[in-house]
Design a protein around this motif. Sequence first.
Motif, PDB file in Angstrom:
ATOM      1  N   VAL A  57       0.834  -1.208   0.000  1.00 57.34           N
ATOM      2  CA  VAL A  57       0.000   0.000   0.000  1.00 57.34           C
ATOM      3  C   VAL A  57       0.864   1.251   0.000  1.00 57.34           C
ATOM      4  O   VAL A  57       0.634   2.189  -0.774  1.00 57.34           O
ATOM      5  CB  VAL A  57      -0.948   0.004   1.221  1.00 57.34           C
ATOM      6  CG1 VAL A  57      -1.692   1.334   1.312  1.00 57.34           C
ATOM      7  CG2 VAL A  57      -1.938  -1.145   1.127  1.00 57.34           C
ATOM      8  N   GLN A  58       1.886   1.262   0.862  1.00 59.11           N
ATOM      9  CA  GLN A  58       2.755   2.432   0.950  1.00 59.11           C
ATOM     10  C   GLN A  58       3.493   2.667  -0.362  1.00 59.11           C
ATOM     11  O   GLN A  58       3.639   3.808  -0.822  1.00 59.11           O
ATOM     12  CB  GLN A  58       3.762   2.246   2.086  1.00 59.11           C
ATOM     13  CG  GLN A  58       4.529   3.504   2.450  1.00 59.11           C
ATOM     14  CD  GLN A  58       3.616   4.645   2.857  1.00 59.11           C
ATOM     15  OE1 GLN A  58       2.741   4.471   3.705  1.00 59.11           O
ATOM     16  NE2 GLN A  58       3.792   5.813   2.254  1.00 59.11           N
ATOM     17  N   ALA A  59       3.948   1.577  -0.982  1.00 57.29           N
ATOM     18  CA  ALA A  59       4.653   1.708  -2.259  1.00 57.29           C
ATOM     19  C   ALA A  59       3.723   2.255  -3.335  1.00 57.29           C
ATOM     20  O   ALA A  59       4.124   3.096  -4.158  1.00 57.29           O
ATOM     21  CB  ALA A  59       5.219   0.355  -2.683  1.00 57.29           C
ATOM     22  N   ASP A  64       5.537   3.821  -6.461  1.00 56.58           N
ATOM     23  CA  ASP A  64       6.632   2.880  -6.714  1.00 56.58           C
ATOM     24  C   ASP A  64       6.042   1.510  -7.060  1.00 56.58           C
ATOM     25  O   ASP A  64       5.921   0.625  -6.205  1.00 56.58           O
ATOM     26  CB  ASP A  64       7.531   2.785  -5.481  1.00 56.58           C
ATOM     27  CG  ASP A  64       8.836   2.053  -5.767  1.00 56.58           C
ATOM     28  OD1 ASP A  64       8.900   1.351  -6.792  1.00 56.58           O
ATOM     29  OD2 ASP A  64       9.776   2.183  -4.959  1.00 56.58           O
ATOM     30  N   GLU A  65       5.678   1.330  -8.319  1.00 57.93           N
ATOM     31  CA  GLU A  65       5.030   0.093  -8.755  1.00 57.93           C
ATOM     32  C   GLU A  65       5.965  -1.117  -8.638  1.00 57.93           C
ATOM     33  O   GLU A  65       5.526  -2.222  -8.320  1.00 57.93           O
ATOM     34  CB  GLU A  65       4.557   0.237 -10.206  1.00 57.93           C
ATOM     35  CG  GLU A  65       3.518   1.326 -10.427  1.00 57.93           C
ATOM     36  CD  GLU A  65       2.158   0.941  -9.877  1.00 57.93           C
ATOM     37  OE1 GLU A  65       1.948  -0.259  -9.610  1.00 57.93           O
ATOM     38  OE2 GLU A  65       1.303   1.840  -9.719  1.00 57.93           O
ATOM     39  N   SER A  69       5.236  -4.475  -6.511  1.00 55.08           N
ATOM     40  CA  SER A  69       5.197  -5.794  -7.155  1.00 55.08           C
ATOM     41  C   SER A  69       6.056  -6.808  -6.408  1.00 55.08           C
ATOM     42  O   SER A  69       5.680  -7.981  -6.277  1.00 55.08           O
ATOM     43  CB  SER A  69       5.680  -5.684  -8.604  1.00 55.08           C
ATOM     44  OG  SER A  69       4.799  -4.886  -9.367  1.00 55.08           O
ATOM     45  N   ILE A  70       7.206  -6.351  -5.913  1.00 60.31           N
ATOM     46  CA  ILE A  70       8.096  -7.250  -5.170  1.00 60.31           C
ATOM     47  C   ILE A  70       7.395  -7.786  -3.924  1.00 60.31           C
ATOM     48  O   ILE A  70       7.398  -8.992  -3.651  1.00 60.31           O
ATOM     49  CB  ILE A  70       9.396  -6.522  -4.778  1.00 60.31           C
ATOM     50  CG1 ILE A  70      10.232  -6.240  -6.035  1.00 60.31           C
ATOM     51  CG2 ILE A  70      10.198  -7.348  -3.774  1.00 60.31           C
ATOM     52  CD1 ILE A  70      11.447  -5.377  -5.778  1.00 60.31           C
ATOM     53  N   ALA A  76       2.121 -13.504  -2.299  1.00 59.20           N
ATOM     54  CA  ALA A  76       1.587 -14.654  -3.036  1.00 59.20           C
ATOM     55  C   ALA A  76       2.300 -15.940  -2.629  1.00 59.20           C
ATOM     56  O   ALA A  76       1.669 -16.993  -2.472  1.00 59.20           O
ATOM     57  CB  ALA A  76       1.732 -14.416  -4.538  1.00 59.20           C
ATOM     58  N   GLU A  77       3.618 -15.868  -2.442  1.00 58.88           N
ATOM     59  CA  GLU A  77       4.378 -17.053  -2.043  1.00 58.88           C
ATOM     60  C   GLU A  77       4.037 -17.465  -0.610  1.00 58.88           C
ATOM     61  O   GLU A  77       3.877 -18.659  -0.313  1.00 58.88           O
ATOM     62  CB  GLU A  77       5.880 -16.772  -2.162  1.00 58.88           C
ATOM     63  CG  GLU A  77       6.778 -17.931  -1.743  1.00 58.88           C
ATOM     64  CD  GLU A  77       6.614 -19.169  -2.604  1.00 58.88           C
ATOM     65  OE1 GLU A  77       7.156 -20.226  -2.216  1.00 58.88           O
ATOM     66  OE2 GLU A  77       5.945 -19.099  -3.655  1.00 58.88           O
TER      67      GLU A  77
END
Length: 244
Positions: A57-59, A64-65, A69-70, A76-77
Motif C-alpha cells: 500500500v505504501q509503495a 513505486d510500482e 510488485s516485489i 503470493a508465495e
Amino acid sequence: MINQGDFDESLFDEKAREKLKLKLEQSLNQLSAQIIKLRSKYGEMVARSKEYFEEVVQALMNGDENRASIYAEEIAEIRRLAGIVIKTQLVLEQVKLRLETILEISDVLGLLIPLISLVAEVEDEVRGVAPEAAESLRELASCIEDFTSISGAGEEVIQVPKELDAEALKILEEAQKKAAERVKNAFPDVPKLSEEEKLVYSYISASDEELDLKRCARELGLDEDQIRDVLRRLEQKGLIQLVG
C-alpha cells in the motif's frame, strides 16, 4: 503388502497389539506437538503477510510500482506456503483424532490403514515447509507398516476395504477445501488503487483526526458522494474500516 478387500483383524495377536499401542501413543504425542508448531507457523505467516500488505500500500501511494510488485509476489508465495501449512495441520488433526479413537477402542485396528494413504499424499508436500511434521508422519506410516510384520501375519496379505481408501481421500479433500477458505479469509488480496483511492487514502493516513467528509471533499476537490464511494472501495480492499 496392503491390497483391497476384507480387513481381517484376527491376524493381530495380543503382543503385537500392545506393541502397536505403545508406538501409537508415542506418535500421538509427536503429532500433538507438531500441530501446535504448525498453528504457530501459520500465525507467523499471517502476521508477515499483513506487514508486506502495508508495504504494498505504501509503495503504491508513493507511485513505486516495482517495489509494490516485489512485496505482492512475496505475499503470493507466503499465501501458497500457508495453504500447505494449514492443510497439513488439518490432516494431522484428523490423524490425531483417529489415533485417539484407536487407542480407546482397541478392536478397530482396520481404521489405521487409511492413515497410510493420508501420509503418502501429504508427506512430500509438507516436507518443504514443515520437515519435522513430515518426519512425524513418516514415522507413523512406518509404525503401521511394521505392525503387519510383527503381528504374526507372516506372509499373509492384509486386505483393506475400498471404502477405507475412499475415506482417506475424503479427508484430504475436506482439508484442502477448509485450508483454501482459511487462507482466503486470512490473506487479503493485494490492492490496486485508482488515483482517487490513492488521493483519499493519503488524506486519511496523514490525519489522526476523525474524517470530516465535507472538509475532505473540499480540500481534495471532490464531491461528498465521490468520497463516500471511494471510502467504500477502500474498505472492501481491506485498507480502512468504516464505523457507523
